[in-house]
Scaffold this active site. Structure first.
Site, PDB file in Angstrom:
ATOM      1  N   ASP A  13      30.733  32.557  30.783  1.00 36.99           N
ATOM      2  CA  ASP A  13      31.409  31.894  31.899  1.00 36.99           C
ATOM      3  C   ASP A  13      31.592  30.389  31.683  1.00 36.99           C
ATOM      4  OD1 ASP A  13      31.382  34.383  33.177  1.00 36.99           O
ATOM      5  OD2 ASP A  13      29.376  33.998  33.990  1.00 36.99           O
ATOM      6  N   LYS A  16      36.006  30.025  29.081  1.00 34.90           N
ATOM      7  CA  LYS A  16      36.740  30.447  27.877  1.00 34.90           C
ATOM      8  C   LYS A  16      38.164  30.838  28.242  1.00 34.90           C
ATOM      9  CE  LYS A  16      33.658  33.652  27.097  1.00 34.90           C
ATOM     10  NZ  LYS A  16      32.643  33.285  28.076  1.00 34.90           N
ATOM     11  N   GLY A  40      34.580  38.442  32.443  1.00 36.75           N
ATOM     12  CA  GLY A  40      35.484  38.046  33.519  1.00 36.75           C
ATOM     13  C   GLY A  40      36.040  36.680  33.182  1.00 36.75           C
ATOM     14  N   HIS A  41      37.328  36.632  32.854  1.00 32.44           N
ATOM     15  CA  HIS A  41      37.944  35.383  32.419  1.00 32.44           C
ATOM     16  C   HIS A  41      38.977  34.939  33.443  1.00 32.44           C
ATOM     17  CE1 HIS A  41      36.916  36.705  28.039  1.00 32.44           C
ATOM     18  NE2 HIS A  41      35.855  36.387  28.740  1.00 32.44           N
ATOM     19  N   GLN A 223      31.809  37.037  26.483  1.00 30.85           N
ATOM     20  CA  GLN A 223      30.379  36.745  26.512  1.00 30.85           C
ATOM     21  C   GLN A 223      30.113  35.444  25.734  1.00 30.85           C
ATOM     22  OE1 GLN A 223      31.126  40.396  25.790  1.00 30.85           O
ATOM     23  NE2 GLN A 223      31.263  40.322  27.989  1.00 30.85           N
ATOM     24  N   ARG A 302      27.897  37.881  41.538  1.00 29.92           N
ATOM     25  CA  ARG A 302      26.523  37.393  41.706  1.00 29.92           C
ATOM     26  C   ARG A 302      26.494  35.860  41.606  1.00 29.92           C
ATOM     27  NH1 ARG A 302      23.495  40.722  37.021  1.00 29.92           N
ATOM     28  NH2 ARG A 302      25.510  40.381  36.009  1.00 29.92           N
ATOM     29  N   PRO A 303      25.601  35.197  42.398  1.00 25.97           N
ATOM     30  CA  PRO A 303      25.461  33.746  42.236  1.00 25.97           C
ATOM     31  C   PRO A 303      24.956  33.462  40.826  1.00 25.97           C
ATOM     32  CG  PRO A 303      24.102  34.547  44.071  1.00 25.97           C
ATOM     33  CD  PRO A 303      24.693  35.747  43.401  1.00 25.97           C
ATOM     34  N   ASP A 332      34.093  17.590  35.841  1.00 28.08           N
ATOM     35  CA  ASP A 332      34.384  17.182  37.231  1.00 28.08           C
ATOM     36  C   ASP A 332      33.297  17.638  38.205  1.00 28.08           C
ATOM     37  OD1 ASP A 332      35.711  19.696  36.315  1.00 28.08           O
ATOM     38  OD2 ASP A 332      36.124  19.965  38.452  1.00 28.08           O
TER      39      ASP A 332
HETATM   40  P1  GDP Z   1      34.842  32.605  31.121  1.00 25.12           P
HETATM   41  O1  GDP Z   1      34.134  33.890  31.363  1.00 25.12           O
HETATM   42  O2  GDP Z   1      34.201  31.798  30.060  1.00 25.12           O
HETATM   43  O3  GDP Z   1      36.322  32.764  30.892  1.00 25.12           O
HETATM   44  O4  GDP Z   1      34.671  31.762  32.478  1.00 25.12           O
HETATM   45  P2  GDP Z   1      34.885  32.287  33.988  1.00 25.12           P
HETATM   46  O5  GDP Z   1      36.331  32.382  34.254  1.00 25.12           O
HETATM   47  O6  GDP Z   1      34.032  33.459  34.256  1.00 25.12           O
HETATM   48  O7  GDP Z   1      34.212  31.089  34.783  1.00 25.12           O
HETATM   49  C1  GDP Z   1      34.668  29.766  34.664  1.00 25.12           C
HETATM   50  C2  GDP Z   1      35.081  29.249  36.048  1.00 25.12           C
HETATM   51  O8  GDP Z   1      35.252  27.855  35.983  1.00 25.12           O
HETATM   52  C3  GDP Z   1      36.409  29.817  36.530  1.00 25.12           C
HETATM   53  O9  GDP Z   1      36.363  29.911  37.925  1.00 25.12           O
HETATM   54  C4  GDP Z   1      37.400  28.734  36.087  1.00 25.12           C
HETATM   55  O10 GDP Z   1      38.572  28.725  36.899  1.00 25.12           O
HETATM   56  C5  GDP Z   1      36.595  27.499  36.303  1.00 25.12           C
HETATM   57  N1  GDP Z   1      36.909  26.356  35.418  1.00 25.12           N
HETATM   58  C6  GDP Z   1      37.214  26.389  34.092  1.00 25.12           C
HETATM   59  N2  GDP Z   1      37.300  25.120  33.612  1.00 25.12           N
HETATM   60  C7  GDP Z   1      37.056  24.292  34.650  1.00 25.12           C
HETATM   61  C8  GDP Z   1      36.967  22.858  34.777  1.00 25.12           C
HETATM   62  O11 GDP Z   1      37.127  22.107  33.827  1.00 25.12           O
HETATM   63  N3  GDP Z   1      36.669  22.386  36.028  1.00 25.12           N
HETATM   64  C9  GDP Z   1      36.462  23.186  37.099  1.00 25.12           C
HETATM   65  N4  GDP Z   1      36.152  22.637  38.264  1.00 25.12           N
HETATM   66  N5  GDP Z   1      36.533  24.528  37.004  1.00 25.12           N
HETATM   67  C10 GDP Z   1      36.810  25.063  35.796  1.00 25.12           C
HETATM   68  P1  IMO Z   2      32.212  36.338  30.082  1.00 22.50           P
HETATM   69  O1  IMO Z   2      33.118  36.825  28.982  1.00 22.50           O
HETATM   70  C1  IMO Z   2      28.222  36.026  31.771  1.00 22.50           C
HETATM   71  C2  IMO Z   2      25.414  39.269  30.901  1.00 22.50           C
HETATM   72  C3  IMO Z   2      24.974  40.082  32.099  1.00 22.50           C
HETATM   73  C4  IMO Z   2      23.564  40.420  31.673  1.00 22.50           C
HETATM   74  C5  IMO Z   2      23.727  40.660  30.170  1.00 22.50           C
HETATM   75  C6  IMO Z   2      23.873  42.130  29.784  1.00 22.50           C
HETATM   76  O2  IMO Z   2      32.838  36.313  31.417  1.00 22.50           O
HETATM   77  O3  IMO Z   2      31.562  35.045  29.693  1.00 22.50           O
HETATM   78  P2  IMO Z   2      25.917  43.828  30.021  1.00 22.50           P
HETATM   79  O4  IMO Z   2      26.609  44.341  31.240  1.00 22.50           O
HETATM   80  O5  IMO Z   2      26.798  43.116  29.058  1.00 22.50           O
HETATM   81  O6  IMO Z   2      25.069  44.863  29.344  1.00 22.50           O
HETATM   82  O7  IMO Z   2      24.857  42.750  30.609  1.00 22.50           O
HETATM   83  O8  IMO Z   2      24.883  39.956  29.779  1.00 22.50           O
HETATM   84  N1  IMO Z   2      26.890  39.177  30.706  1.00 22.50           N
HETATM   85  C7  IMO Z   2      27.599  38.092  31.013  1.00 22.50           C
HETATM   86  N2  IMO Z   2      27.241  36.946  31.616  1.00 22.50           N
HETATM   87  N3  IMO Z   2      29.489  36.194  31.352  1.00 22.50           N
HETATM   88  C8  IMO Z   2      29.856  37.337  30.722  1.00 22.50           C
HETATM   89  O9  IMO Z   2      31.086  37.491  30.171  1.00 22.50           O
HETATM   90  C9  IMO Z   2      28.912  38.372  30.576  1.00 22.50           C
HETATM   91  N4  IMO Z   2      28.941  39.603  30.036  1.00 22.50           N
HETATM   92  C10 IMO Z   2      27.698  40.086  30.114  1.00 22.50           C
HETATM   93  O10 IMO Z   2      24.993  39.330  33.282  1.00 22.50           O
HETATM   94  O11 IMO Z   2      22.733  39.303  31.831  1.00 22.50           O
HETATM   95 MG    MG Z   3      33.282  34.976  32.895  1.00 12.81          MG
END
Ligand code: GDP
Ligand code: IMO
Ligand code: MG
Length: 424
Positions: A13, A16, A40-41, A223, A302-303, A332
């Site tokens: 998270d 990416k 989740g991207h 991940q 989840r938080p 930011d």
């Molecule tokens: P990923 O799994 O690595 O693709 O990341 P996620 O999408 O799960 O979580 C990243 C969160 O941060 C998303 O809600 C994005 O919209 C947000 N985000 C990404 N870059 C920035 C940033 O530079 N600033 C802020 N405030 N939010 C960002």
């Molecule tokens: P992105 O691509 C954050 C974590 C789960 C758990 C562990 C194992 O959005 O960054 P799994 O269901 O893969 O067997 O769970 O890995 N996990 C992630 N945490 N971002 C992810 O993907 C994750 N994919 C799996 O929360 O701790």
């Molecule tokens: Mg994610």
């Protein structure tokens, strides 16, 4: 031609999706090579929010070829939901291809993920319960069902009978759960197969040919490094190789194709799920980062646990991925915190100090983060588009971070939108 890899350097998270989306605008081909719908991207374009789980983030560009490689585990039901959702928003999925070797997440994998987590009691991993671990278990056990099987009804029916019987035995006799009706599963998954048949193609061949034709390729990580099955915080990890090296295996290309490896980190750290987190903030500052940064899981809601930037883990990521540069997102989010901290090393229980992330949890146990303090900033940086426009305290924070992890920072995120990025 350029072949970039984008990988997560923390516990996922890191944003990416946003970085991949930006780089996809300059790519002809985007390839996903591991993981499944545990990812989740988020991509934000002019207020439009897209949450992608299995489909590569390049899908938002109409001419980009999007490939799902052999190393991915694919839940067809969820995948079709994602296809429908994109199509209903006017995004074409005609340029999407799935490797026939990719393994299929079957309903018993999801059930077994839940049952084995419950069986672990307080020692659960905190998985996303998407059946990821059990699907990879079957792959390595050599009894998995693959995308090829899914789109060939006779093969599928036979494999569901053989594997399904064993899974039903485990579910009912080991865990006391309910057996699956294998005929119903066959009927349901045969329908998914029909829907997916036109998407199946050899991703290794397509990627190889694209490279020969001089196309720009981007390999999209899911991940992150600290969730890697070997180089992460085992056993609190996922069941694949999210490292840069995992890309070659997962998409079927040779390592010499890769020209650039970009790691993505947040300006702080988050983690969702269980397991160690040395710089975790269990206080008001941690809550503030969670609320301001909207740190709630994209996949499970989840938080997310929050904490200071940990240079020890990102230094580990720089090494195990061979990073060329870093993208630092969410700077930011750190506005209006008086004192910012970066963990520069760990102090071990015997009093010695290490700059390297311990290999096993037993060695990490009892390690205390050693912090450096930084004066915070109060300015709204969301409109900054060059490094020089950033407040001095931000520049100092980034400069020291670069020094500590041993890698240059080439991109800085100042907001969720694809336009909110500083490129250096
Ligand atoms: P990923 O799994 O690595 O693709 O990341 P996620 O999408 O799960 O979580 C990243 C969160 O941060 C998303 O809600 C994005 O919209 C947000 N985000 C990404 N870059 C920035 C940033 O530079 N600033 C802020 N405030 N939010 C960002
Ligand atoms: P992105 O691509 C954050 C974590 C789960 C758990 C562990 C194992 O959005 O960054 P799994 O269901 O893969 O067997 O769970 O890995 N996990 C992630 N945490 N971002 C992810 O993907 C994750 N994919 C799996 O929360 O701790
Ligand atoms: Mg994610």
């Amino acid at each position: 031609m350029p072949a970039n890899i984008v990988v997560g350097t923390q516990w996922g998270d890191e944003g990416k999706g946003k970085i991949i989306d930006i780089i996809s605008s300059r790519a002809d081909v985007v390839v996903r090579s591991q993981g499944g719908n545990n990812a989740g991207h988020t991509v934000v374009n002019n207020g439009e929010v897209y949450k992608l789980h299995l489909i590569p983030s390049g899908i938002l560009y109409k001419d980009t070829l999007c490939l799902i490689g052999a190393g991915v585990v694919l839940d067809p039901k969820d995948f079709i939901g994602e296809l429908d959702n994109l199509e209903s928003r006017g995004i074409s999925t005609k340029n999407l291809k799935i490797d026939p070797r990719a393994h299929v997440v079957m309903p018993w994998h999801i059930t077994l993920d839940g049952l084995s987590e419950a069986f672990r009691g307080g020692k659960d991993i905190g998985t996303t319960k998407r059946g990821i671990g059990p699907t990879y278990m079957d792959k390595y056990e050599r009894c998995g069902i693959r995308v090829y099987d899914l789109v060939h009804p006779d093969v599928l029916a036979e494999k569901i009978q053989t594997t399904g019987k064993l899974k039903n035995k485990i579910i009912t006799e080991v865990y006391g759960g309910d057996a699956f009706d294998l005929d119903a599963v066959t009927a349901e998954y045969t329908e998914y197969g029909k829907r997916l048949a036109s998407y199946v193609d050899d991703v290794s061949v397509l990627t190889f040919e694209a490279e020969k034709a001089g196309k720009t390729i981007m390999f999209e990580g899911a991940q992150a490094t600290l969730l890697d099955i070997d180089f992460g915080t085992y056993p609190y990890v996922t069941s694949s190789h999210p490292l840069s090296a995992g890309v070659c295996i997962g998409s079927g290309v040779g390592p010499k194709m890769i020209t650039n490896i970009i790691g993505v980190a947040k300006a702080y750290t988050t983690r969702v799920g269980k397991g160690p987190f040395p710089t975790e903030l269990d206080d008001e500052t941690g809550d503030k980062i969670r609320n301001v940064g909207g740190e709630f899981g994209t996949t499970t809601g989840r938080p997310r646990r929050t904490g200071w930037f940990d240079a020890v883990i990102v230094r580990h990521s720089v090494r195990v991925n061979g990073l060329d540069s870093l993208a630092i997102n969410k700077l930011d989010t750190l506005a209006n915190i008086d004192t910012l901290k970066i963990c520069v090393a760990y102090k071990k229980p015997d009093g010695s100090v290490t700059e390297h992330f311990p290999a096993v949890l037993e060695e990490l146990d009892g390690c205390e983060p050693v912090y450096e303090d930084f004066e915070g900033f109060t300015e709204d940086i969301s409109q900054c588009r060059s490094f020089d426009e950033l407040p001095e305290n931000c520049r100092k924070y980034i400069a020291r971070l670069e020094e500590l992890v041993g890698c240059k920072v080439s991109m800085i995120g100042v907001g969720p939108d694809r336009s909110q990025i500083i490129e250096r």
